[in-house]
Design an enzyme around this catalytic site. Sequence first.
Site, PDB file in Angstrom:
ATOM      1  N   LYS A 130       0.860  -1.201   0.000  1.00 31.70           N
ATOM      2  CA  LYS A 130       0.000   0.000   0.000  1.00 31.70           C
ATOM      3  C   LYS A 130       0.896   1.250   0.000  1.00 31.70           C
ATOM      4  O   LYS A 130       0.672   2.185  -0.760  1.00 31.70           O
ATOM      5  CB  LYS A 130      -0.881   0.012   1.229  1.00 31.70           C
ATOM      6  CG  LYS A 130      -1.534   1.351   1.529  1.00 31.70           C
ATOM      7  CD  LYS A 130      -2.402   1.336   2.768  1.00 31.70           C
ATOM      8  CE  LYS A 130      -1.673   1.563   4.040  1.00 31.70           C
ATOM      9  NZ  LYS A 130      -1.346   2.946   4.389  1.00 31.70           N
ATOM     10  N   ASN A 131       1.933   1.237   0.843  1.00 27.17           N
ATOM     11  CA  ASN A 131       2.734   2.457   1.025  1.00 27.17           C
ATOM     12  C   ASN A 131       3.750   2.697  -0.074  1.00 27.17           C
ATOM     13  O   ASN A 131       4.349   3.767  -0.134  1.00 27.17           O
ATOM     14  CB  ASN A 131       3.403   2.437   2.406  1.00 27.17           C
ATOM     15  CG  ASN A 131       2.374   2.620   3.513  1.00 27.17           C
ATOM     16  OD1 ASN A 131       1.201   2.901   3.233  1.00 27.17           O
ATOM     17  ND2 ASN A 131       2.788   2.430   4.750  1.00 27.17           N
ATOM     18  N   ARG A 146      -4.358  10.890   4.841  1.00 27.27           N
ATOM     19  CA  ARG A 146      -3.217  11.802   4.938  1.00 27.27           C
ATOM     20  C   ARG A 146      -2.235  11.644   3.798  1.00 27.27           C
ATOM     21  O   ARG A 146      -1.578  12.591   3.395  1.00 27.27           O
ATOM     22  CB  ARG A 146      -2.480  11.485   6.245  1.00 27.27           C
ATOM     23  CG  ARG A 146      -2.520  12.544   7.253  1.00 27.27           C
ATOM     24  CD  ARG A 146      -1.424  12.311   8.224  1.00 27.27           C
ATOM     25  NE  ARG A 146      -0.372  13.276   8.023  1.00 27.27           N
ATOM     26  CZ  ARG A 146       0.680  13.105   7.236  1.00 27.27           C
ATOM     27  NH1 ARG A 146       0.806  11.991   6.544  1.00 27.27           N
ATOM     28  NH2 ARG A 146       1.591  14.017   7.119  1.00 27.27           N
ATOM     29  N   CYS A 194      -4.397  12.578  12.919  1.00 25.63           N
ATOM     30  CA  CYS A 194      -5.129  11.309  12.815  1.00 25.63           C
ATOM     31  C   CYS A 194      -4.922  10.560  14.126  1.00 25.63           C
ATOM     32  O   CYS A 194      -4.282  11.052  15.062  1.00 25.63           O
ATOM     33  CB  CYS A 194      -4.622  10.501  11.624  1.00 25.63           C
ATOM     34  SG  CYS A 194      -2.983   9.883  11.871  1.00 25.63           S
ATOM     35  N   ARG A 225       0.380  15.042  12.595  1.00 32.06           N
ATOM     36  CA  ARG A 225       1.062  14.656  11.354  1.00 32.06           C
ATOM     37  C   ARG A 225       1.524  15.916  10.605  1.00 32.06           C
ATOM     38  O   ARG A 225       0.962  16.302   9.604  1.00 32.06           O
ATOM     39  CB  ARG A 225       0.135  13.812  10.473  1.00 32.06           C
ATOM     40  CG  ARG A 225      -0.484  12.604  11.135  1.00 32.06           C
ATOM     41  CD  ARG A 225       0.512  11.503  11.479  1.00 32.06           C
ATOM     42  NE  ARG A 225       1.082  10.882  10.320  1.00 32.06           N
ATOM     43  CZ  ARG A 225       0.518   9.850   9.664  1.00 32.06           C
ATOM     44  NH1 ARG A 225      -0.653   9.393  10.047  1.00 32.06           N
ATOM     45  NH2 ARG A 225       1.105   9.304   8.610  1.00 32.06           N
ATOM     46  N   ASP A 263       5.011   0.838  12.027  1.00 32.88           N
ATOM     47  CA  ASP A 263       3.758   0.230  11.547  1.00 32.88           C
ATOM     48  C   ASP A 263       3.564  -1.200  12.037  1.00 32.88           C
ATOM     49  O   ASP A 263       2.505  -1.785  11.798  1.00 32.88           O
ATOM     50  CB  ASP A 263       3.706   0.251  10.022  1.00 32.88           C
ATOM     51  CG  ASP A 263       3.554   1.657   9.490  1.00 32.88           C
ATOM     52  OD1 ASP A 263       3.717   1.856   8.276  1.00 32.88           O
ATOM     53  OD2 ASP A 263       3.299   2.566  10.304  1.00 32.88           O
ATOM     54  N   ARG A 289      -8.624  -0.523   5.227  1.00 37.12           N
ATOM     55  CA  ARG A 289      -7.794   0.506   4.589  1.00 37.12           C
ATOM     56  C   ARG A 289      -6.450  -0.086   4.166  1.00 37.12           C
ATOM     57  O   ARG A 289      -5.841   0.372   3.215  1.00 37.12           O
ATOM     58  CB  ARG A 289      -7.519   1.662   5.558  1.00 37.12           C
ATOM     59  CG  ARG A 289      -8.716   2.496   5.890  1.00 37.12           C
ATOM     60  CD  ARG A 289      -8.320   3.723   6.664  1.00 37.12           C
ATOM     61  NE  ARG A 289      -7.298   4.487   5.932  1.00 37.12           N
ATOM     62  CZ  ARG A 289      -6.834   5.658   6.357  1.00 37.12           C
ATOM     63  NH1 ARG A 289      -7.247   6.172   7.472  1.00 37.12           N
ATOM     64  NH2 ARG A 289      -5.933   6.302   5.647  1.00 37.12           N
TER      65      ARG A 289
HETATM   66  C1  EPZ Z   1       4.536   7.045   6.219  1.00 39.35           C
HETATM   67  O1  EPZ Z   1       3.796   8.116   6.758  1.00 39.35           O
HETATM   68  C2  EPZ Z   1       3.596   5.844   6.194  1.00 39.35           C
HETATM   69  N1  EPZ Z   1       2.440   6.121   5.338  1.00 39.35           N
HETATM   70  C3  EPZ Z   1       3.110   5.507   7.605  1.00 39.35           C
HETATM   71  O2  EPZ Z   1       2.326   4.324   7.522  1.00 39.35           O
HETATM   72  C4  EPZ Z   1       4.330   5.225   8.473  1.00 39.35           C
HETATM   73  O3  EPZ Z   1       3.903   4.998   9.794  1.00 39.35           O
HETATM   74  C5  EPZ Z   1       5.292   6.428   8.436  1.00 39.35           C
HETATM   75  O4  EPZ Z   1       5.654   6.730   7.069  1.00 39.35           O
HETATM   76  C6  EPZ Z   1       6.574   6.156   9.214  1.00 39.35           C
HETATM   77  O5  EPZ Z   1       7.221   5.045   8.676  1.00 39.35           O
HETATM   78  C7  EPZ Z   1       2.572   6.002   3.995  1.00 39.35           C
HETATM   79  O6  EPZ Z   1       3.637   5.709   3.484  1.00 39.35           O
HETATM   80  C8  EPZ Z   1       1.337   6.236   3.185  1.00 39.35           C
HETATM   81  P1  EPZ Z   1       6.697  10.397   8.195  1.00 39.35           P
HETATM   82  P2  EPZ Z   1       4.436   9.616   6.719  1.00 39.35           P
HETATM   83  O7  EPZ Z   1       6.599  11.685   7.473  1.00 39.35           O
HETATM   84  O8  EPZ Z   1       5.317   9.759   5.555  1.00 39.35           O
HETATM   85  C9  EPZ Z   1       7.403  13.650  11.574  1.00 39.35           C
HETATM   86  C10 EPZ Z   1       0.417   2.978   7.769  1.00 39.35           C
HETATM   87  O9  EPZ Z   1      -0.037   2.465   8.799  1.00 39.35           O
HETATM   88  N2  EPZ Z   1       7.288  14.641  10.502  1.00 39.35           N
HETATM   89  O10 EPZ Z   1       7.815   9.477   7.843  1.00 39.35           O
HETATM   90  O11 EPZ Z   1       3.322  10.565   6.903  1.00 39.35           O
HETATM   91  C11 EPZ Z   1       6.093  12.894  11.816  1.00 39.35           C
HETATM   92  O12 EPZ Z   1       5.259  13.625  12.712  1.00 39.35           O
HETATM   93  C12 EPZ Z   1       0.933   4.407   7.802  1.00 39.35           C
HETATM   94  O13 EPZ Z   1       0.523   2.394   6.673  1.00 39.35           O
HETATM   95  C13 EPZ Z   1       7.548  15.982  10.789  1.00 39.35           C
HETATM   96  O14 EPZ Z   1       7.858  16.333  11.916  1.00 39.35           O
HETATM   97  O15 EPZ Z   1       5.329   9.612   8.047  1.00 39.35           O
HETATM   98  C14 EPZ Z   1       6.576  11.611  12.422  1.00 39.35           C
HETATM   99  O16 EPZ Z   1       6.835  11.818  13.799  1.00 39.35           O
HETATM  100  C15 EPZ Z   1       0.648   5.080   9.134  1.00 39.35           C
HETATM  101  N3  EPZ Z   1       7.444  16.905   9.793  1.00 39.35           N
HETATM  102  C16 EPZ Z   1       7.895  11.349  11.700  1.00 39.35           C
HETATM  103  O17 EPZ Z   1       8.292  12.615  11.154  1.00 39.35           O
HETATM  104  C17 EPZ Z   1       7.114  16.542   8.499  1.00 39.35           C
HETATM  105  O18 EPZ Z   1       7.065  17.433   7.624  1.00 39.35           O
HETATM  106  C18 EPZ Z   1       7.814  10.336  10.565  1.00 39.35           C
HETATM  107  O19 EPZ Z   1       6.710  10.697   9.762  1.00 39.35           O
HETATM  108  C19 EPZ Z   1       6.868  15.174   8.223  1.00 39.35           C
HETATM  109  C20 EPZ Z   1       6.959  14.239   9.233  1.00 39.35           C
END
Ligand code: EPZ
Length: 422
Positions: A22-23, A93, A117, A122, A309, A401
Amino acid sequence: MDIFRIEGPVRLSGSVTVNGSKNASLPIMAAAILAGGKSVLKAVPHLSDISVFRKLLGQLGCKVTKNRKGDLCIDSTVIDNPVGDYEIVRKMRASICILGPLLARCGRAEVSMPGGCAIGDRPINIHLRGLRELGAQIHLKSGYIIAEAPNGLTGKDIFMGGPFGSTVLGTANVLMAATLAKGRTVIESAACEPEIADLANCLNKMGAKISGIGSPRLIIEGVRQLRPAEFEVIPDRIEAGTFMVAAAITAGELRLQNCRLDDMMAVVDRLRNVGVTVDADGDGCVVARSGSIRPADITTQPYPGFPTDLQAQFMALFSLAEGNSVIIEKIFPDRFMHVAELNRMAANLRKEGPTVIVAGVKKLIAAPVMASDLRASAALVLAGLAADGTTVVNRVYHIDRGYERIEERLNPAGAKITRESI
Ligand code: EPZ
């Protein structure tokens, strides 16, 4: 609204095929925006998140269809509405990853701020910082991100690290935008997740010039345009990890087909550490447990560390360990909606900030529980397989989902999961 009724305890035995990721699919679907023609994506899973994203691409002007083989065909010849609507973005998201490709393709994009969420805040500040570095003018208006680059984007050396390390979709957004920027872009502290490597491989197939794939330093030489491509997405390592826990928590044995152990070394390390066997077998592996579950510690980290995850699913497993385990959530410190629900099933979990102490219990007891976010919901299903009695999981749409008809895939291996509409 659907619920799951899960009879336990069961012992799973048989084989399950892992679907496409999915990701990986979501950002690769967004990358099709850059192609200006008809791309064909293979092994994209049939999930509600994918359907939502198809609808979003349609609103931009793309034509999204399925061919006879079930491949996803995205014709992005016309993009006449570069707007990511609130009604869709608020539901998912990941929609934020249309921002970079729209900006690069159209010179303008309007995307609703995604909002929070169930797993916590996020933010997208690093996404926006990276795109601004490429020359985009970005401001917020009525909850929408307005991004403009009327004269195109210009390559730059960009540091994309944040307080929690790298950002997966932030890297995706800036990577996709940089493919059409003038000159060279270096993304330092890029996400190394296999899904980002898959996106980069797909972009290169479309004519991009990306090197350092899989490393924290991506180097992109901008090109004038990209062309449509045919691409098969990688298997879903989080779904595979969920099925591995299903075998382990039921003291069963499952053969997983279409599973890349290379992408899952941190996960396999923890399973072996607690007494679960994981043996490579053809295009997948065999996962089994016969003895007790030893306690262990987990700290979630960006790839190649232990994936956030799979944190909830492993918490369900460690709930039955012989001793105390400690789980520290370093990516989403509030990602613990499953703790209270697992405690309703007689688990003994104590949350201290971003840490949960898991005191192993002899058995879990079935109960009505509430799904909240995708992975927490999967953890409740896994707990229900091992618990004594009938567990009822409400709001199954969270599971749909990210897991295609999970009951139809686990029941042939011995699970007793009934889906009911109420
Ligand atoms: C991706 O989300 C995945 N989703 C998430 O999977 C996964 O948990 C996450 O990466 C971490 O591996 C998809 O790929 C669709 P991040 P993403 O930006 O990219 C902080 C699932 O269950 N951050 O890597 O949104 C953020 O708050 C989903 O399949 C900032 O501070 O996650 C978090 O603490 C849930 N500023 C950390 O970084 C930003 O601009 C990692 O988030 C962006 C992120």
